[in-house]
Write an enzyme that holds these catalytic residues in place. Sequence first.
Site, PDB file in Angstrom:
ATOM      1  N   GLY A 131       0.768  -1.242   0.000  1.00 27.13           N
ATOM      2  CA  GLY A 131       0.000   0.000   0.000  1.00 27.13           C
ATOM      3  C   GLY A 131       0.796   1.288   0.000  1.00 27.13           C
ATOM      4  O   GLY A 131       0.350   2.298  -0.532  1.00 27.13           O
ATOM      5  N   ASP A 166      -5.315   2.065  10.538  1.00 27.78           N
ATOM      6  CA  ASP A 166      -6.718   1.770  10.817  1.00 27.78           C
ATOM      7  C   ASP A 166      -6.790   1.277  12.267  1.00 27.78           C
ATOM      8  O   ASP A 166      -6.826   2.085  13.192  1.00 27.78           O
ATOM      9  CB  ASP A 166      -7.218   0.748   9.792  1.00 27.78           C
ATOM     10  CG  ASP A 166      -8.689   0.414   9.958  1.00 27.78           C
ATOM     11  OD1 ASP A 166      -9.381   1.132  10.691  1.00 27.78           O
ATOM     12  OD2 ASP A 166      -9.163  -0.568   9.367  1.00 27.78           O
ATOM     13  N   LYS A 174      -6.845   7.113  10.314  1.00 22.59           N
ATOM     14  CA  LYS A 174      -8.292   7.009  10.544  1.00 22.59           C
ATOM     15  C   LYS A 174      -8.646   7.460  11.959  1.00 22.59           C
ATOM     16  O   LYS A 174      -8.016   7.070  12.931  1.00 22.59           O
ATOM     17  CB  LYS A 174      -8.776   5.571  10.312  1.00 22.59           C
ATOM     18  CG  LYS A 174      -8.980   5.249   8.855  1.00 22.59           C
ATOM     19  CD  LYS A 174      -9.779   3.960   8.673  1.00 22.59           C
ATOM     20  CE  LYS A 174      -9.759   3.576   7.205  1.00 22.59           C
ATOM     21  NZ  LYS A 174     -10.443   2.286   6.955  1.00 22.59           N
ATOM     22  N   PHE A 230     -13.790   3.259   4.218  1.00 20.41           N
ATOM     23  CA  PHE A 230     -12.824   2.526   3.403  1.00 20.41           C
ATOM     24  C   PHE A 230     -12.417   3.338   2.185  1.00 20.41           C
ATOM     25  O   PHE A 230     -13.245   3.746   1.387  1.00 20.41           O
ATOM     26  CB  PHE A 230     -13.398   1.178   2.966  1.00 20.41           C
ATOM     27  CG  PHE A 230     -12.320   0.232   2.541  1.00 20.41           C
ATOM     28  CD1 PHE A 230     -11.572  -0.456   3.483  1.00 20.41           C
ATOM     29  CD2 PHE A 230     -12.013   0.063   1.194  1.00 20.41           C
ATOM     30  CE1 PHE A 230     -10.547  -1.307   3.101  1.00 20.41           C
ATOM     31  CE2 PHE A 230     -10.995  -0.786   0.800  1.00 20.41           C
ATOM     32  CZ  PHE A 230     -10.260  -1.474   1.752  1.00 20.41           C
ATOM     33  N   VAL A 231     -11.113   3.588   2.058  1.00 16.52           N
ATOM     34  CA  VAL A 231     -10.604   4.412   0.955  1.00 16.52           C
ATOM     35  C   VAL A 231      -9.685   3.588   0.042  1.00 16.52           C
ATOM     36  O   VAL A 231      -9.086   2.610   0.466  1.00 16.52           O
ATOM     37  CB  VAL A 231      -9.837   5.647   1.480  1.00 16.52           C
ATOM     38  CG1 VAL A 231     -10.786   6.634   2.135  1.00 16.52           C
ATOM     39  CG2 VAL A 231      -8.742   5.248   2.464  1.00 16.52           C
ATOM     40  N   ARG A 279      -5.086   0.698  -6.903  1.00 17.81           N
ATOM     41  CA  ARG A 279      -3.851   1.284  -6.382  1.00 17.81           C
ATOM     42  C   ARG A 279      -3.318   2.398  -7.278  1.00 17.81           C
ATOM     43  O   ARG A 279      -2.603   3.278  -6.831  1.00 17.81           O
ATOM     44  CB  ARG A 279      -2.756   0.208  -6.268  1.00 17.81           C
ATOM     45  CG  ARG A 279      -3.040  -0.874  -5.241  1.00 17.81           C
ATOM     46  CD  ARG A 279      -1.782  -1.694  -4.992  1.00 17.81           C
ATOM     47  NE  ARG A 279      -2.030  -2.971  -4.331  1.00 17.81           N
ATOM     48  CZ  ARG A 279      -2.146  -3.134  -3.017  1.00 17.81           C
ATOM     49  NH1 ARG A 279      -2.067  -2.104  -2.207  1.00 17.81           N
ATOM     50  NH2 ARG A 279      -2.365  -4.327  -2.494  1.00 17.81           N
TER      51      ARG A 279
HETATM   52  P1  IMP Z   1      -4.466  -1.834  10.508  1.00 21.41           P
HETATM   53  O1  IMP Z   1      -3.512  -2.939  10.877  1.00 21.41           O
HETATM   54  O2  IMP Z   1      -5.885  -2.138  10.901  1.00 21.41           O
HETATM   55  O3  IMP Z   1      -4.029  -0.470  10.970  1.00 21.41           O
HETATM   56  O4  IMP Z   1      -4.566  -1.824   8.940  1.00 21.41           O
HETATM   57  C1  IMP Z   1      -3.509  -1.484   8.187  1.00 21.41           C
HETATM   58  C2  IMP Z   1      -3.589  -2.050   6.791  1.00 21.41           C
HETATM   59  O5  IMP Z   1      -4.913  -2.326   6.358  1.00 21.41           O
HETATM   60  C3  IMP Z   1      -3.055  -0.999   5.887  1.00 21.41           C
HETATM   61  O6  IMP Z   1      -1.711  -1.251   5.615  1.00 21.41           O
HETATM   62  C4  IMP Z   1      -3.900  -1.105   4.655  1.00 21.41           C
HETATM   63  O7  IMP Z   1      -3.253  -1.926   3.724  1.00 21.41           O
HETATM   64  C5  IMP Z   1      -5.163  -1.765   5.090  1.00 21.41           C
HETATM   65  N1  IMP Z   1      -6.270  -0.787   5.187  1.00 21.41           N
HETATM   66  C6  IMP Z   1      -6.805  -0.258   6.308  1.00 21.41           C
HETATM   67  N2  IMP Z   1      -7.784   0.612   6.027  1.00 21.41           N
HETATM   68  C7  IMP Z   1      -7.852   0.637   4.669  1.00 21.41           C
HETATM   69  C8  IMP Z   1      -8.681   1.376   3.748  1.00 21.41           C
HETATM   70  O8  IMP Z   1      -9.549   2.188   4.099  1.00 21.41           O
HETATM   71  N3  IMP Z   1      -8.445   1.138   2.430  1.00 21.41           N
HETATM   72  C9  IMP Z   1      -7.496   0.269   1.972  1.00 21.41           C
HETATM   73  N4  IMP Z   1      -6.715  -0.421   2.801  1.00 21.41           N
HETATM   74  C10 IMP Z   1      -6.896  -0.250   4.136  1.00 21.41           C
HETATM   75 MG    MG Z   2      -1.677  -2.513   3.073  1.00 18.41          MG
END
Ligand code: IMP
Ligand code: MG
Length: 171
Positions: free
Chosen positions: A40, A99, A127, A147-148, A160
């Site tokens: 990402g 997130d 977020k 969700f983005v 992407r």
């Molecule tokens: P976390 O571990 O919940 O903080 O999520 C992190 C990973 O989830 C990020 O590296 C993103 O790849 C993916 N992610 C979280 N939210 C989004 C979103 O809104 N769109 C796309 N990918 C997301």
């Molecule tokens: Mg990711």
Amino acid sequence: MKIRKYIDEKTIEERIIRLADEISADYKGSDPIIISVLKGAFVFTADLIRKLKFMPKIDFIRVESYGSSTVSSGKIEKKTDLSIDVKGKDVLIIEDIADTGLTIQYLIGYLNSLGARSVKVCVLLNKKEKNRKVRIDYYGFEIENQFVVGYGLDFDQKYRNLPYIGILEKE
Ligand code: IMP
Ligand code: MG
């Protein structure tokens, strides 16, 4: 799927210049290693590093948490190893989005276990309203909890390549 434009190219570009200035000032005189989180963060990383005023070593790590859902699985898996030794070094993680923060939490733990001297975190998108245990040192934008996609971020590996950040709307 429909995409609604949320943060446009120009806004992203301008914010990254200011973010790079802030990071450059903080790391002045030190020699940090940047760890970009695949997949990402590849677009954000490419733009941010070209605005930095120092010459970091750059490495990549691939982790997965999501599968093809829009909700975090909570389970983080490291898919690749680093090729630069971070022992005794200042490390800056570059990630697309925070997130739940579990991915970042995992990476901080991992880099500490490798003996990094310091670990800081820079995300493009932060977020809101998440009650996380990790500190985000730098972020581009604080966004609503939705969700983005685009600018590196995917839904099921698509979108992407969008040059802006969009909101995925189910029709
Ligand atoms: P976390 O571990 O919940 O903080 O999520 C992190 C990973 O989830 C990020 O590296 C993103 O790849 C993916 N992610 C979280 N939210 C989004 C979103 O809104 N769109 C796309 N990918 C997301
Ligand atoms: Mg990711």
